[in-house]
Design an enzyme around this catalytic site. Sequence first.
Site, PDB file in Angstrom:
ATOM      1  N   GLU A  49       0.886  -1.162   0.000  1.00  0.00           N
ATOM      2  CA  GLU A  49       0.000   0.000   0.000  1.00  0.00           C
ATOM      3  C   GLU A  49       0.925   1.213   0.000  1.00  0.00           C
ATOM      4  OE1 GLU A  49      -3.924   1.523  -0.052  1.00  0.00           O
ATOM      5  OE2 GLU A  49      -3.136  -0.489  -0.329  1.00  0.00           O
ATOM      6  N   ASP A  60      -4.342  11.257   7.780  1.00  0.00           N
ATOM      7  CA  ASP A  60      -3.087  10.798   8.369  1.00  0.00           C
ATOM      8  C   ASP A  60      -2.675  11.608   9.581  1.00  0.00           C
ATOM      9  OD1 ASP A  60      -2.470   8.648   6.589  1.00  0.00           O
ATOM     10  OD2 ASP A  60      -2.167  10.156   5.043  1.00  0.00           O
TER      11      ASP A  60
END
Length: 269
Positions: A49, A60
């Site tokens: 990924e 994030d």
Amino acid sequence: MERYENLFAQLNVRREGAFVPFVTLGDPGIEQSLKIIDTLIDAGADALELGVPFSDPLADGPTIQNANLRAFAAGVTPTQCFEMLALIREKHPTIPIGLLMYANLVFNNGIDAFYAHCEKVGVDSVLVADVPVEESAPFRQAALRHNIAPIFICPPNADDDLLRQIASYGRGYTYLLSRSGVTGAENRGALPLHHLIEKLKEYHAAPALQGFGISSPVQVSAAVRAGAAGAISGSAIVNIIEKNHNTSPDQMLAELKSFVYAMKAASRV
């Protein structure tokens, strides 16, 4: 897309879950990043990924935001990321490669052109983190035109309606969130999520990989025992890069190797 199907079929025969590491392309620089990715694969990663550096990665936490900043500091561009992807695919022809993106990067040269480029360099899946299922039609349609699996996030509070949509529209795998919030190894994943995994299977969704806060072998093992097809770990891996890239690149690669080896071993339950 077939690479995911082949992978999950092989893992089922071996009674293993998938271990999938996440890193940001170009962190901390292109040459180092390619070495890191080779190391992850050599240590037993079942799929990759990969993030493309983005200035405002909403999903994030600070660890992966810093990875984006390091890649930007090294001058890494989306064009160079696609060049890297072509190199990775040439060297590793069978491993599934997924991208974790934000919509602005997909829009840059047009949605269809983006997915065409992904197909050309050998990408298997794309998850657009800031596009919800109900707004995903132009993305998933372009993805399928170019043999790219559209990946959808299944949050821990998903209702029946959303689960059915994810099952209907998703391909490759389903990204099952351990918890809501942002990524980060310090935010431990709340394990396990039996009820969601059972529902996703009932609706014939793509296999569920659990992510967010996966930082230890115990969590990988618990995810697989709960019925997930495997686990994704990002921040814990990026922490190793952050800690070592300036002082000891060799130590960094050695630590990454042992971490991935242990996480993969835990997928064999």
